[in-house]
Scaffold this active site. Structure first.
Site, PDB file in Angstrom:
ATOM      1  N   HIS A 350       0.795  -1.229   0.000  1.00  0.00           N
ATOM      2  CA  HIS A 350       0.000   0.000   0.000  1.00  0.00           C
ATOM      3  C   HIS A 350       0.826   1.277   0.000  1.00  0.00           C
ATOM      4  CE1 HIS A 350      -4.166  -1.448   0.520  1.00  0.00           C
ATOM      5  NE2 HIS A 350      -3.617  -2.470   1.144  1.00  0.00           N
ATOM      6  N   LYS A 536      -8.123  13.524   4.685  1.00  0.00           N
ATOM      7  CA  LYS A 536      -7.216  12.374   4.634  1.00  0.00           C
ATOM      8  C   LYS A 536      -6.239  12.483   5.798  1.00  0.00           C
ATOM      9  CE  LYS A 536      -6.319  13.477   0.383  1.00  0.00           C
ATOM     10  NZ  LYS A 536      -6.425  12.195  -0.314  1.00  0.00           N
ATOM     11  N   ARG A 537      -5.518  11.442   6.022  1.00  0.00           N
ATOM     12  CA  ARG A 537      -4.505  11.438   7.082  1.00  0.00           C
ATOM     13  C   ARG A 537      -3.559  12.617   6.892  1.00  0.00           C
ATOM     14  NH1 ARG A 537       0.254   8.377   7.006  1.00  0.00           N
ATOM     15  NH2 ARG A 537      -0.449   7.454   5.046  1.00  0.00           N
ATOM     16  N   LYS A 542       1.048  14.358   1.615  1.00  0.00           N
ATOM     17  CA  LYS A 542      -0.305  14.662   1.123  1.00  0.00           C
ATOM     18  C   LYS A 542      -0.506  16.166   0.917  1.00  0.00           C
ATOM     19  CE  LYS A 542      -2.205  10.491   3.295  1.00  0.00           C
ATOM     20  NZ  LYS A 542      -2.737   9.745   2.157  1.00  0.00           N
ATOM     21  N   THR A 644      -8.449   6.769  -1.899  1.00  0.00           N
ATOM     22  CA  THR A 644      -9.831   6.333  -2.126  1.00  0.00           C
ATOM     23  C   THR A 644     -10.812   7.457  -1.824  1.00  0.00           C
ATOM     24  OG1 THR A 644      -9.779   5.306   0.083  1.00  0.00           O
ATOM     25  CG2 THR A 644      -9.499   3.852  -1.810  1.00  0.00           C
ATOM     26  N   LYS A 648     -14.578   8.412  -3.590  1.00  0.00           N
ATOM     27  CA  LYS A 648     -15.808   8.737  -2.861  1.00  0.00           C
ATOM     28  C   LYS A 648     -16.322  10.108  -3.257  1.00  0.00           C
ATOM     29  CE  LYS A 648     -13.813   6.066   0.866  1.00  0.00           C
ATOM     30  NZ  LYS A 648     -12.854   6.172   1.971  1.00  0.00           N
TER      31      LYS A 648
END
Length: 803
Positions: A350, A536-537, A542, A644, A648
């Site tokens: 992942h 998100k985390r 990110k 993901t 969504k």
């Protein structure tokens, strides 16, 4: 299932009386919730039993999905939906004076995951049941889950979140299925008269692993699979001579299943993580072997009836644990045991991030898991001996399991599995060509891609019922079980009535979220503004930080010219930072401080607002995602495996603002470049910078006036109360190389945001883009993803035939 309102009301009243000895007029929401939960369990129990019986009688090959995380979300409405009785129950409860939505709020949102990994596992087990794949989840029943996030003076504070405080209505304790897991002690091998090497343990600590099973209900198909979560307990003791020593021992053992991801900044925290990983791996595999033996087949046939999937590196100890059982307890010779193990195991990678590719100190593994360490050493010895005759020594050195005083868990999973997959086309390519290139040379046939997916049932049918109803009116409901049928919506791309209805639904969802923000945060936000969402985390790659720098640039633009023509924006963040990840926590503090500054500045006339929701999780995502206009997917190209949230959000009509990273590449292919906003470095450009070392972040600071002003604001007092955090973040970007190229991509990001501003001004064009995104989202259903796993990796058939 067929259920009339009258039958449900009778059943509900009867259950309430049986469980609580009261009628509806006496009951409160908690009693009503647990009554409904128990009733749902009773409705699904027959099919749960029939499913297990069918798998046993037909000797179906079954999949066991091992994951440290299962981020389930609330299950009440999901179970009602999958049973096909959601609308009936909602209406019947209303007749009884009960609001289903109020009951939903009683259910805790278990934090058994940290983000995409855990939510993917939850989507997968839902999809496996819906696709009639004989498959079950295996994990840990964490008492406290991750942590409850609170903001105190802008800082993240971690609190325990005891989601089990009032019990879990969905689970069943299976004490008869408990197994013993061993830690510590000394192990030596002794040859028996029959020539077997039998291990002898001395001074081992024994832990009782008790399973708690929950039903995983397939969508309207009578299939009910199982999620098994293990709890650590002290084995029963007949003689307790020292009470306080007993209490200490019990607390020590129960800590194994207490908290997801304990602090890994200390040796004790890392040791506890390793204990957790072996605990659920050993318990799960012992349970699988026990079940397999009931088929009365030889262990050589295990791979014909069992598939074990290693979700990320956390369960990599599945490989040596199965070898231990086959060697020590089933007395197989090494070659046969290894052949069985490799054919049973498969592994999903992942991440390419080095810190997430776990490795454990040799002394830690050898002391905590002495027999497992012996097995790992032998796996490594045989691998290097065999492959050393086929490949250059440098390749073998780089791919061995034990190296530099550590055991490399990804290497263990790769060598011990027959399949290794990435989770998006770009991610898999990077694994094969760069991160795991040596392994790709050794095992080219093992590597494959399985792009992640999400379940449209939770993320559209439940989270966005108005949109679900619109889609059903336009194209029927076949998409509910065949998500690619959403493509039929493209026929309405030029139908203004449909586009206006889509806009109305989006506005309704934005009003709903605005009400939530007003109620919980006391902050008024404008539903007519662009809702720009990054959920998100919190991690530097990110690049929530780049988002914030852009917000500051807009703020300064408005401060210079309050009449500047800027579309009103509400920037929405949801993120947790790992407790020991100081830099991420500094970014959280900075975002919250900037929010305080901007949200209270009347001079900008409410054109900008920042909402950072506390304790982001599945239930909050279900509120935010339907309200989103813009989906921020801005990780540095090459760093996000899949993502993901991008799927969504597009499913709910948000426009993706993205780098060509992870599954964004495939989203672009499915919606067309005109219906997504792409910016920034490409993966090959990032690696070129790595190769030639030519990136100098300071030059961007010195030569870009907008960026210079924004970055100076971090350190010159413009943003009050972040002296330490501001300097740390400034230095990371300007002095220490800007690891994730925030400054390099900043101008491109600003230009992309300007395009968003321009597109949003044409309402019909924006809604057309939204509709095309919804229509293209079906291919990213986890239903299809798990079918690919079943056909191409696990070799199982979706043929339960239980309808």
């Amino acid at each position: 299932m067929d259920l009339s309102k009258r039958k449900f009301k009778d059943d509900f009243k009867k259950m309430l009386t049986e469980v609580y000895s009261m009628d509806i007029t006496e009951s409160e929401l908690t009693e009503q919730f647990f009554t409904l939960g128990n009733l749902i369990r009773s409705y699904s129990s027959k099919n749960w039993s029939r499913t297990n019986q069918h798998y046993s009688e037909k000797k179906e090959k079954q999949v066991y999905y091992f994951s440290m995380e299962f981020l389930l979300g609330r299950m009440l409405k999901s179970n009602l939906l999958n049973l096909g009785i959601l609308d009936t129950v909602r209406s019947a409860l209303q007749d009884l004076g009960i609001d289903l939505e109020e009951l939903v709020q009683i259910e805790p949102d278990p934090g058994l995951g940290n983000g995409g990994l855990g939510r993917l596992a939850a989507c997968f087990i839902d999809s496996m049941a819906t696709s009639e794949i004989p498959a079950h989840g295996n994990g840990i029943r964490f008492k406290y889950g991750l942590f409850k996030q609170k903001f105190v003076n802008g800082y993240q504070v971690e609190l325990p979140e005891n989601w089990l405080q009032n019990g879990n209505v969905w689970e069943t304790r299976k004490m008869h299925a408990a197994v013993t897991v061993r830690f510590y002690g000394k192990v030596w091998l002794q040859q028996t008269d029959k020539g077997f090497l039998t291990p002898h343990y001395e001074g081992a600590q024994e832990v009782l692993a008790v399973p708690y099973d929950s039903a995983v209900i397939g969508y309207k198909n009578n299939v009910v699979n199982t999620l098994r979560l293990w709890s650590a307990e002290l084995p029963p003791q007949d003689d307790i001579s020292d009470y306080w020593a007993y209490i200490h021992q019990r607390n020590q053992i129960e800590s194994i299943s207490e908290v997801l991801y304990p602090d890994d900044s200390t040796y004790e925290g890392r040791l506890l993580r390793l204990k957790q990983e072996y605990f659920f791996v050993s318990a799960g595999i012992q349970s699988i072997i026990r079940h397999f033996k009931k088929m009365h087949l030889h262990m050589n046939h295990l791979a014909e009836k069992v598939a074990i999937h290693i979700n990320d590196t956390h369960p990599a100890l599945c490989v040596p644990e199965l070898m231990r059982i086959l060697l020590d307890e089933e007395h197989m010779d090494w070659e046969h045991a290894w052949n069985v193990t490799v054919n049973v195991m498969s592994y999903t990678n992942h991440t390419i991030m080095s810190e997430a590719l776990e490795k454990w100190p040799i002394d830690m593994i050898s002391s905590l898991l002495p027999r497992i360490y012996q097995v790992i050493c032998e796996i490594d010895r045989r691998y290097t001996m065999k492959m050393g005759t086929l490949f250059e020594p440098a390749i073998i050195d780089r791919t061995q399991i034990i190296e530099g005083g550590h055991v490399k868990m990804a290497h263990l999973a790769i060598i011990g599995s027959h399949s290794i997959n990435g989770v998006a086309q770009l991610h898999t390519t990077i694994l094969k060509e760069k991160v795991l290139h040596d392994f790709f040379l050794v095992y080219p046939s093992k590597f494959n891609n399985k792009t992640n997916g999400i379940t449209q049932r939770r993320w559209l049918m439940l989270a966005n019922e108005p949109l679900r109803d619109l889609i059903n009116r336009k194209i029927g409901n076949e998409w509910e079980t065949m998500p690619t049928e959403l493509k039929m919506l493209k026929a309405f791309r030029d139908d203004n009535e449909t586009l206006l209805e889509l806009a109305r639904i989006k506005h309704l969802n934005k009003e709903r979220f605005a009400d939530y923000v007003q109620e919980t945060m006391g902050l008024a936000i404008n539903p007519d503004a662009i809702f720009d969402v990054q959920i998100k985390r919190l991690h530097a790659y990110k690049r929530q930080l780049m988002n914030l720098l852009h917000i500051l640039s807009l703020y300064f633009k408005l401060k210079d010219n309050p009449a500047a023509d800027i579309q009103p924006r509400v920037f929405i963040f949801g993120a947790k930072a790992a407790p020991s990840y100081t830099y991420a926590k500094q970014i959280i503090k900075l975002i919250n401080t900037v929010a305080e500054l901007i949200n209270n500045d009347s001079s900008i006339e409410n054109k900008l607002k920042i909402v950072f929701v506390e304790n982001y999780g599945v239930s909050l995502a279900e509120k935010i995602i339907p309200a989103a206009d813009v989906s921020e997917q801005i990780s540095l190209a090459s760093k996000e495996a899949s993502g993901t949230s991008n799927m969504k959000l597009m499913l709910n009509g948000a426009i993706t603002l993205a780098t060509l990273d992870g599954a964004n590449v495939e989203i672009k292919e499915h919606v067309g470049s005109e219906n997504i906003v792409i910016f920034g470095l490409r993966e090959e450009e990032v690696y070129q910078y790595y190769h030639d070392g030519s990136y100098h972040s300071r030059s961007y600071y010195e030569n870009n006036p907008v960026l210079h002003r924004v970055l100076d604001a971090l350190i010159d007092g413009t943003i009050p109360g972040v002296v330490a955090e501001g300097h740390s973040i400034f230095d990371s970007l300007v002095q220490y190389g800007d690891e994730y190229f925030v400054l390099r991509d900043f101008d491109a990001y600003v230009a992309a945001q300007e395009r968003i501003d321009s597109l949003y001004r044409d309402m019909l064009k924006w809604q057309r883009m939204a509709l095309i995104n919804i229509a293209g989202a079906g291919i990213f259903s986890s239903d299809y993803t798990v079918q690919q796993y079943a056909n191409q990796i696990w070799d199982v058939s979706s043929n339960a035939h239980l309808k």
